[in-house]
Design an enzyme around this catalytic site. Sequence first.
Site, PDB file in Angstrom:
ATOM      1  N   ARG A  27      19.393  -2.553  61.526  1.00 10.10           N
ATOM      2  CA  ARG A  27      18.356  -2.746  60.514  1.00 10.10           C
ATOM      3  C   ARG A  27      17.000  -2.615  61.176  1.00 10.10           C
ATOM      4  NH1 ARG A  27      20.078  -5.706  55.747  1.00 10.10           N
ATOM      5  NH2 ARG A  27      22.322  -6.037  55.919  1.00 10.10           N
ATOM      6  N   LYS A  42      36.835 -11.799  67.346  1.00  8.55           N
ATOM      7  CA  LYS A  42      35.759 -11.576  68.304  1.00  8.55           C
ATOM      8  C   LYS A  42      36.112 -12.141  69.686  1.00  8.55           C
ATOM      9  CE  LYS A  42      33.471  -9.209  65.475  1.00  8.55           C
ATOM     10  NZ  LYS A  42      32.644  -9.617  64.416  1.00  8.55           N
ATOM     11  N   ARG A  91      28.968 -17.705  63.084  1.00  4.94           N
ATOM     12  CA  ARG A  91      29.186 -17.822  64.526  1.00  4.94           C
ATOM     13  C   ARG A  91      28.023 -18.598  65.155  1.00  4.94           C
ATOM     14  NH1 ARG A  91      28.105 -13.703  66.583  1.00  4.94           N
ATOM     15  NH2 ARG A  91      27.671 -12.372  64.795  1.00  4.94           N
ATOM     16  N   ARG A 151      32.444 -14.894  52.907  1.00  2.00           N
ATOM     17  CA  ARG A 151      33.313 -13.773  53.323  1.00  2.00           C
ATOM     18  C   ARG A 151      34.612 -13.728  52.533  1.00  2.00           C
ATOM     19  NH1 ARG A 151      31.761 -10.657  58.238  1.00  2.00           N
ATOM     20  NH2 ARG A 151      29.717 -11.500  58.701  1.00  2.00           N
ATOM     21  N   ASN A 194      26.437 -15.672  54.206  1.00  2.00           N
ATOM     22  CA  ASN A 194      27.507 -15.207  55.096  1.00  2.00           C
ATOM     23  C   ASN A 194      28.888 -15.569  54.539  1.00  2.00           C
ATOM     24  OD1 ASN A 194      28.460 -13.908  57.473  1.00  2.00           O
ATOM     25  ND2 ASN A 194      28.785 -15.904  58.446  1.00  2.00           N
ATOM     26  N   TYR A 217      34.971 -21.969  61.154  1.00  2.00           N
ATOM     27  CA  TYR A 217      34.425 -20.720  60.621  1.00  2.00           C
ATOM     28  C   TYR A 217      35.036 -19.502  61.330  1.00  2.00           C
ATOM     29  CZ  TYR A 217      31.718 -16.589  60.033  1.00  2.00           C
ATOM     30  OH  TYR A 217      31.394 -15.281  59.803  1.00  2.00           O
ATOM     31  N   GLY A 218      35.379 -18.515  60.559  1.00  2.00           N
ATOM     32  CA  GLY A 218      35.983 -17.240  60.972  1.00  2.00           C
ATOM     33  C   GLY A 218      35.840 -16.850  62.429  1.00  2.00           C
ATOM     34  N   ASN A 274      25.113   7.374  52.052  1.00  2.00           N
ATOM     35  CA  ASN A 274      25.122   7.585  53.506  1.00  2.00           C
ATOM     36  C   ASN A 274      26.005   8.771  53.883  1.00  2.00           C
ATOM     37  OD1 ASN A 274      23.395   5.427  53.913  1.00  2.00           O
ATOM     38  ND2 ASN A 274      25.071   3.949  54.153  1.00  2.00           N
ATOM     39  N   HIS A 304      32.591  -3.137  68.989  1.00  2.00           N
ATOM     40  CA  HIS A 304      32.301  -3.704  67.661  1.00  2.00           C
ATOM     41  C   HIS A 304      32.019  -2.535  66.716  1.00  2.00           C
ATOM     42  CE1 HIS A 304      29.632  -6.737  65.200  1.00  2.00           C
ATOM     43  NE2 HIS A 304      30.845  -6.673  64.721  1.00  2.00           N
ATOM     44  N   SER A 364      26.321  -7.300  63.359  1.00  2.00           N
ATOM     45  CA  SER A 364      26.936  -8.081  62.281  1.00  2.00           C
ATOM     46  C   SER A 364      26.113  -7.985  61.003  1.00  2.00           C
ATOM     47  CB  SER A 364      27.056  -9.534  62.719  1.00  2.00           C
ATOM     48  OG  SER A 364      27.826  -9.609  63.895  1.00  2.00           O
ATOM     49  N   ALA A 365      26.820  -7.780  59.896  1.00  2.00           N
ATOM     50  CA  ALA A 365      26.197  -7.688  58.567  1.00  2.00           C
ATOM     51  C   ALA A 365      25.164  -6.561  58.480  1.00  2.00           C
ATOM     52  CB  ALA A 365      25.584  -9.020  58.140  1.00  2.00           C
ATOM     53  N   CYS A 366      25.452  -5.436  59.156  1.00  2.00           N
ATOM     54  CA  CYS A 366      24.562  -4.268  59.093  1.00  2.00           C
ATOM     55  C   CYS A 366      25.277  -3.034  58.556  1.00  2.00           C
ATOM     56  CB  CYS A 366      23.963  -3.990  60.460  1.00  2.00           C
ATOM     57  SG  CYS A 366      22.753  -5.239  60.942  1.00  2.00           S
ATOM     58  N   GLY A 367      26.426  -3.211  57.908  1.00  2.00           N
ATOM     59  CA  GLY A 367      26.963  -2.094  57.148  1.00  2.00           C
ATOM     60  C   GLY A 367      28.221  -1.411  57.647  1.00  2.00           C
ATOM     61  N   LYS A 368      28.977  -2.012  58.587  1.00  2.00           N
ATOM     62  CA  LYS A 368      30.198  -1.352  59.062  1.00  2.00           C
ATOM     63  C   LYS A 368      31.250  -1.273  57.950  1.00  2.00           C
ATOM     64  CE  LYS A 368      30.741  -4.140  62.561  1.00  2.00           C
ATOM     65  NZ  LYS A 368      29.506  -4.881  62.279  1.00  2.00           N
ATOM     66  N   THR A 369      31.517  -2.416  57.296  1.00  2.00           N
ATOM     67  CA  THR A 369      32.548  -2.427  56.255  1.00  2.00           C
ATOM     68  C   THR A 369      32.189  -1.426  55.162  1.00  2.00           C
ATOM     69  OG1 THR A 369      33.009  -4.739  56.729  1.00  2.00           O
ATOM     70  CG2 THR A 369      33.769  -3.900  54.605  1.00  2.00           C
ATOM     71  N   ASP A 384      35.606  -3.184  61.720  1.00  2.00           N
ATOM     72  CA  ASP A 384      34.850  -4.117  62.568  1.00  2.00           C
ATOM     73  C   ASP A 384      35.070  -3.925  64.066  1.00  2.00           C
ATOM     74  OD1 ASP A 384      32.989  -6.370  62.521  1.00  2.00           O
ATOM     75  OD2 ASP A 384      34.622  -7.598  63.299  1.00  2.00           O
TER      76      ASP A 384
HETATM   77  P1  GTP Z   1      30.177  -7.867  59.981  1.00  2.00           P
HETATM   78  O1  GTP Z   1      31.440  -8.105  59.213  1.00  2.00           O
HETATM   79  O2  GTP Z   1      29.311  -9.081  60.056  1.00  2.00           O
HETATM   80  O3  GTP Z   1      30.387  -7.282  61.332  1.00  2.00           O
HETATM   81  O4  GTP Z   1      29.262  -6.889  59.090  1.00  2.00           O
HETATM   82  P2  GTP Z   1      29.314  -5.341  58.681  1.00  2.00           P
HETATM   83  O5  GTP Z   1      28.590  -4.537  59.697  1.00  2.00           O
HETATM   84  O6  GTP Z   1      30.692  -4.926  58.321  1.00  2.00           O
HETATM   85  O7  GTP Z   1      28.372  -5.330  57.366  1.00  2.00           O
HETATM   86  P3  GTP Z   1      28.734  -5.057  55.847  1.00  2.00           P
HETATM   87  O8  GTP Z   1      29.223  -3.669  55.607  1.00  2.00           O
HETATM   88  O9  GTP Z   1      29.585  -6.154  55.353  1.00  2.00           O
HETATM   89  O10 GTP Z   1      27.286  -5.164  55.181  1.00  2.00           O
HETATM   90  C1  GTP Z   1      26.501  -6.314  55.280  1.00  2.00           C
HETATM   91  C2  GTP Z   1      25.444  -6.320  54.228  1.00  2.00           C
HETATM   92  O11 GTP Z   1      24.640  -5.147  54.298  1.00  2.00           O
HETATM   93  C3  GTP Z   1      26.000  -6.374  52.811  1.00  2.00           C
HETATM   94  O12 GTP Z   1      25.253  -7.281  52.041  1.00  2.00           O
HETATM   95  C4  GTP Z   1      25.808  -4.974  52.306  1.00  2.00           C
HETATM   96  O13 GTP Z   1      25.637  -4.939  50.915  1.00  2.00           O
HETATM   97  C5  GTP Z   1      24.574  -4.486  53.057  1.00  2.00           C
HETATM   98  N1  GTP Z   1      24.624  -3.021  53.282  1.00  2.00           N
HETATM   99  C6  GTP Z   1      25.669  -2.328  53.787  1.00  2.00           C
HETATM  100  N2  GTP Z   1      25.408  -0.995  53.821  1.00  2.00           N
HETATM  101  C7  GTP Z   1      24.163  -0.854  53.334  1.00  2.00           C
HETATM  102  C8  GTP Z   1      23.309   0.290  53.113  1.00  2.00           C
HETATM  103  O14 GTP Z   1      23.668   1.441  53.372  1.00  2.00           O
HETATM  104  N3  GTP Z   1      22.073   0.034  52.611  1.00  2.00           N
HETATM  105  C9  GTP Z   1      21.656  -1.234  52.322  1.00  2.00           C
HETATM  106  N4  GTP Z   1      20.434  -1.387  51.820  1.00  2.00           N
HETATM  107  N5  GTP Z   1      22.429  -2.328  52.496  1.00  2.00           N
HETATM  108  C10 GTP Z   1      23.663  -2.143  52.999  1.00  2.00           C
HETATM  109  C1  SPV Z   2      30.513 -10.653  62.663  1.00  3.61           C
HETATM  110  O1  SPV Z   2      29.778 -11.670  62.653  1.00  3.61           O
HETATM  111  O2  SPV Z   2      30.221  -9.614  63.310  1.00  3.61           O
HETATM  112  C2  SPV Z   2      31.765 -10.632  61.876  1.00  3.61           C
HETATM  113  C3  SPV Z   2      32.229 -11.885  61.312  1.00  3.61           C
HETATM  114  O3  SPV Z   2      32.409  -9.608  61.775  1.00  3.61           O
HETATM  115  S1  SPV Z   2      32.936 -12.912  62.533  1.00  3.61           S
HETATM  116  O4  SPV Z   2      34.374 -12.757  62.495  1.00  3.61           O
HETATM  117  O5  SPV Z   2      32.557 -14.272  62.182  1.00  3.61           O
HETATM  118  O6  SPV Z   2      32.445 -12.552  63.831  1.00  3.61           O
HETATM  119 MN    MN Z   3      31.585  -7.972  63.045  1.00  2.60          MN
END
Ligand code: GTP
Ligand code: SPV
Ligand code: MN
Length: 586
Positions: free
Chosen positions: A401, A208, A70, A370, A368, A199-200, A497, A228, A251-256, A278
């Site tokens: 984080r 989003k 993004r 996906r 990033n 890009y997504g 967790n 979010h 974003s990328a802090c562990g939701k999935t 998400d």
């Molecule tokens: P968006 O799709 O961007 O909104 O991200 P998200 O919040 O869904 O994050 P996602 O679960 O994809 O995790 C992002 C990164 O964090 C990945 O590389 C995971 O491996 C890492 N991660 C997720 N959960 C943990 C955790 O509990 N501990 C650590 N150390 N890393 C984690």
């Molecule tokens: C994020 O960046 O929080 C995502 C991926 O979930 S995107 O759809 O590109 O926003």
């Molecule tokens: Mn997201």
Amino acid sequence: MKTNNPTVLTWIDQMVALTQPEQVVWIDGSEAEKERIETEAIENGEMIRLNAQAWPGCLYHRTAENDVARVEGRTYICSRKPEDAGPTNNWADPQEMYARLTELYKGVMQGKTMYVIPYIMGPAGSPMSKVGIEVTDSRYVVLNMRIMTRMGDIALKQLGEHSNDWVRGLHAKAQVDPDNRYICHFPEDNTIWSINSAYGGNVLLGKKCFALRIASNQARREGWMAEHMLILGIENTASGETKYITGAFPSACGKTNLAMLIPPAYAKGYKVYTVGDDIAWMRPGKDGQLWGINPEAGFFGVAPGTSMKSNPNALLTTRANTIFTNVAVTDDKQPWWEGMGIAPPAHLTDWLGKDWTPAAGTKAAHPNSRFTAPAKQCPAISAHWEEPGGVPISAILFGGRRARTAPLVYQSFSWKHGVFIGSAMASETTAAAAGKVGVVRRDPMAMLPFCGYNMGDYFQHWLDMGKKINKQPLIFNVNWFQTDEQGKFLWPGFGDNFRVLEWIIKRCNNEVGAVKTAIGYVPKAEDINLDGLDLTVADIRRLLRIDKAVWEEEIQGIEAHFAKFDRLPQELKAELAALKQRVAEN
Ligand code: GTP
Ligand code: SPV
Ligand code: MN
């Protein structure tokens, strides 16, 4: 099926006149249409079919090198008044922005096909769902929207022949020119215009752009919440009761990962189910509880770090019918990424399309990169994930984080205090957005890039919603990312967790006590189950520690953050003052 809805037909005519496509194709959502578009995308090199034995139905796509995340600097909220976009958004005058972009869109689809994608955010037939229509020149977008939303005839049927309540989305990949890339939202027109990206988050306009930036405006007007957030369910198999939790992490802090976690071996009496990973749309029900749906139909998840060890449910979800973007590809056409749990092969084609060997010293997959995978393929998908009325929410988690400062978990004293915690949230930046990675920034409710209006008003909306919910969810802050002096994670994270979720569930059920601290309620270290873990109670004590000097510094950070808002609710100022006092007295 084409629609007779005049509001739709008029708008499509305008978009056709503007972009001048060679032909217009209405997407119906059928299997035959999917096969046709896939074949075309493969023939023109936009997509590559992956190894059909190992990854049936899976496709691969590389974006342009400059188009991998993004772009917050080029994302605009075009409300009539700048103060309605607020201090955290880029603002542009709607008339000026329409005029500028009109020049870029003129004739941009000449010689190309315009795809018209009607789609629903939310389960078909749900009173909480909303319809959008995206026109695009990209087959990649069509194929992704097919996974991420309920699209085609089903959406036109839901919209009906007269309703004007739908979100207009215009996307053109155009030349993928970063200097003319714009992701623009016109909240007063329910309109999104996106150009020069593929890009997504910039182009799957249901996600989003609609489900957060436009929907946050609608939610405020209509009395609900667009967040979010992941949604998960925890079933206590002995009692049969399921509790639902949402979590807002940047974003990328562990939701999935949290949404799909598998509990550790000791927790045999619990099952975790995924509702969403998400985005959550939530509203108060007649029963006084907060009810939430996942408006999406798929996961657009981060690939790197996803392994059979860290998140088996995600990996299993992607084993078929999935689109991989910007990962690496093996010589026998299998996807590969760092942290997949498979040793790097001697040769790969990297995300740039170049030869790669382990000696290269570069990442083979973009950080990033996906996967786009159908939610219904998730082994942990909840039986209630498409419930039209949603699921009742018992707890809300905020998190991010933080190498230090935030303890493993703490609970707010009240809804208002919880809103304060969310409003003051900070996290180290990730590769999900263009820019420097690892810098601590304030990201209130994980919505900094996604709140489509003045964030001061957004905080007020959260406070107001609390008054409309009788059975308010409890609010917690979690932090899986504390590190030691060497930068090593202190907490195992992922499935472990659950140990924290278990404490949270027990708090919801009034089954466990807590220690009252200056920042909130913290667990007694011995109340976190360590069965099967290589950590001691002393380690947990360290993870739960609240350091006075660090929090004094944190308060200064929050003060500087709050100083940016001219519409900051009085209640939050009072919460900050109270925190300052409690920390000083500690
Ligand atoms: P968006 O799709 O961007 O909104 O991200 P998200 O919040 O869904 O994050 P996602 O679960 O994809 O995790 C992002 C990164 O964090 C990945 O590389 C995971 O491996 C890492 N991660 C997720 N959960 C943990 C955790 O509990 N501990 C650590 N150390 N890393 C984690
Ligand atoms: C994020 O960046 O929080 C995502 C991926 O979930 S995107 O759809 O590109 O926003
Ligand atoms: Mn997201």
